[in-house]
Design an enzyme around this catalytic site. Structure first.
Site, PDB file in Angstrom:
ATOM      1  N   ILE A 126       0.862  -1.179   0.000  1.00 31.44           N
ATOM      2  CA  ILE A 126       0.000   0.000   0.000  1.00 31.44           C
ATOM      3  C   ILE A 126       0.896   1.227   0.000  1.00 31.44           C
ATOM      4  O   ILE A 126       1.677   1.438   0.942  1.00 31.44           O
ATOM      5  CB  ILE A 126      -0.932   0.051   1.226  1.00 31.44           C
ATOM      6  CG1 ILE A 126      -1.723  -1.254   1.365  1.00 31.44           C
ATOM      7  CG2 ILE A 126      -1.875   1.247   1.138  1.00 31.44           C
ATOM      8  CD1 ILE A 126      -2.553  -1.333   2.637  1.00 31.44           C
ATOM      9  N   GLY A 145      -4.223   8.498   6.813  1.00 33.68           N
ATOM     10  CA  GLY A 145      -5.455   8.550   6.048  1.00 33.68           C
ATOM     11  C   GLY A 145      -5.990   7.203   5.610  1.00 33.68           C
ATOM     12  O   GLY A 145      -5.935   6.201   6.334  1.00 33.68           O
ATOM     13  N   GLY A 191       1.708   5.167   0.432  1.00 34.60           N
ATOM     14  CA  GLY A 191       1.125   6.214   1.269  1.00 34.60           C
ATOM     15  C   GLY A 191       0.329   5.660   2.423  1.00 34.60           C
ATOM     16  O   GLY A 191      -0.723   6.189   2.790  1.00 34.60           O
ATOM     17  N   ALA A 192       0.838   4.588   3.050  1.00 34.49           N
ATOM     18  CA  ALA A 192       0.072   3.897   4.087  1.00 34.49           C
ATOM     19  C   ALA A 192       0.323   4.432   5.484  1.00 34.49           C
ATOM     20  O   ALA A 192      -0.150   3.845   6.460  1.00 34.49           O
ATOM     21  CB  ALA A 192       0.391   2.406   4.050  1.00 34.49           C
ATOM     22  N   TYR A 212      -4.432  18.572  -9.385  1.00 37.59           N
ATOM     23  CA  TYR A 212      -4.943  17.297  -8.878  1.00 37.59           C
ATOM     24  C   TYR A 212      -5.791  16.589  -9.929  1.00 37.59           C
ATOM     25  O   TYR A 212      -5.567  15.408 -10.232  1.00 37.59           O
ATOM     26  CB  TYR A 212      -5.758  17.533  -7.608  1.00 37.59           C
ATOM     27  CG  TYR A 212      -6.228  16.262  -6.935  1.00 37.59           C
ATOM     28  CD1 TYR A 212      -5.312  15.367  -6.384  1.00 37.59           C
ATOM     29  CD2 TYR A 212      -7.581  15.952  -6.839  1.00 37.59           C
ATOM     30  CE1 TYR A 212      -5.727  14.197  -5.758  1.00 37.59           C
ATOM     31  CE2 TYR A 212      -8.013  14.790  -6.220  1.00 37.59           C
ATOM     32  CZ  TYR A 212      -7.082  13.918  -5.680  1.00 37.59           C
ATOM     33  OH  TYR A 212      -7.506  12.752  -5.066  1.00 37.59           O
TER      34      TYR A 212
END
Length: 302
Positions: A31, A37, A33-34, A183
């Site tokens: 994962i 969030g 960016g674990a 984004y």
């Protein structure tokens, strides 16, 4: 309103606990960016299901803190921190070399890490930072891990997208400079990649799923709101937006459910299938972006 919010969060947590079991025992998941969030919430849920979960994060301190936090809620799973900085193609290559050398299998790859409207910066690879983290980094990462995913099949790749990609545009001549909608533009590029990847893998046992979790109360929007206003905005976000635990439920569903031969589909926040937005339908654009991405990332270089 606050009591209703707390009750809803509790019900989601209780439901997740009830669904926990050993369905991912013997499986390995990465994962990105674990450390916070939705990524951390997803790592917790997969660990509850006895997966080996590799938390691919830029910050060792935050990654290991996330592991300590997850272990407060479950004794299951095998949690590992590995350094990955999607701003750096060199870091992506080093991460993938480590995984290929040391991990005998990879069953689930969740491309979760993202930045939202980060102030304009060019990375060391001369790529605009939103484009680097949200598209070019994941493009290189996924392609370098494909052989391991194929060897471990049936396996799956999950792209955590955003419904805002519908507002984006991809300027093929401008991946270095300020984007019009950083984004949305980078997420649209990511969607084009996901769709082309699914097409290329359709005769394999590596499934590709794309999900938009909706607006969730996480740190993702920190660059979109002036810091001075956070004391006003944060309580409102808490009351009105789903928590990270709630926002992770659709991703967990795609990571654990028996989806048969489904691949290349688009899912909403709870994991229900939705129609692909028309903006992503041009197959020629998928192929063009793939070719450009290969060159920018030097994918085929040794």
């Amino acid at each position: 309103m606050a009591m209703r919010k707390l009750s809803k969060v509790y019900q989601v947590y209780k439901r997740g606990m009830a669904l926990c079991g050993g369905e991912l025992k013997g499986k390995t998941a990465i994962i990105t960016g674990a450390n916070c969030g939705i990524g951390r919430a997803t790592a917790l849920e997969l660990a509850k299901r006895q997966a080996r979960v590799i938390l691919a994060c830029r910050s060792e301190e935050k990654g290991k803190a996330a592991i300590s936090d997850i272990k407060r809620f479950t004794k299951n799973g095998d949690l590992v921190y590995k350094h990955l900085d999607l701003e750096s193609l060199k870091s992506v290559r080093e991460f993938c070399s480590d995984i290929i050398e040391n991990e005998p299998q990879l069953d689930i790859l969740i491309n979760n890490a993202a930045v939202m409207n980060h102030p304009y910066v060019q990375t060391e690879d001369k790529i605009e930072i939103n484009m680097s983290v949200n598209h070019f980094g994941p493009f290189l990462l996924t392609n370098l891990l494909l052989e391991l995913l194929k060897k471990s099949s049936p396996s799956r790749i999950i792209f955590v997208s955003s419904a805002l990609h519908k507002n984006g545009t991809v300027d093929f001549e401008n991946f270095q400079n300020q984007q019009k909608k950083p984004y949305a533009d980078s997420k649209l590029a990511n969607v084009y990649f996901a769709r082309e990847l699914a097409e290329r893998l359709k005769n394999t046992e590596v499934a590709v799923h794309t999900i938009h979790p909706g607006m969730v109360n996480t740190e993702l929007s920190r660059h979109s709101v002036p810091q001075a206003l956070n004391f006003i905005v944060n309580p409102i976000k808490f009351l009105l937006l789903p928590s990270a635990t709630e926002g992770s439920q659709g991703i967990v569903h795609l990571a654990t459910a028996n989806l048969g031969k489904d691949t290349g589909k688009y899912y909403g926040k709870t994991g229900q299938e939705e129609k692909w937005p028309d903006i992503s339908a041009d197959t020629a654009v998928w192929k063009k972006l793939w070719d450009v991405s290969e060159k920018i990332t030097n994918l085929n270089s040794q």
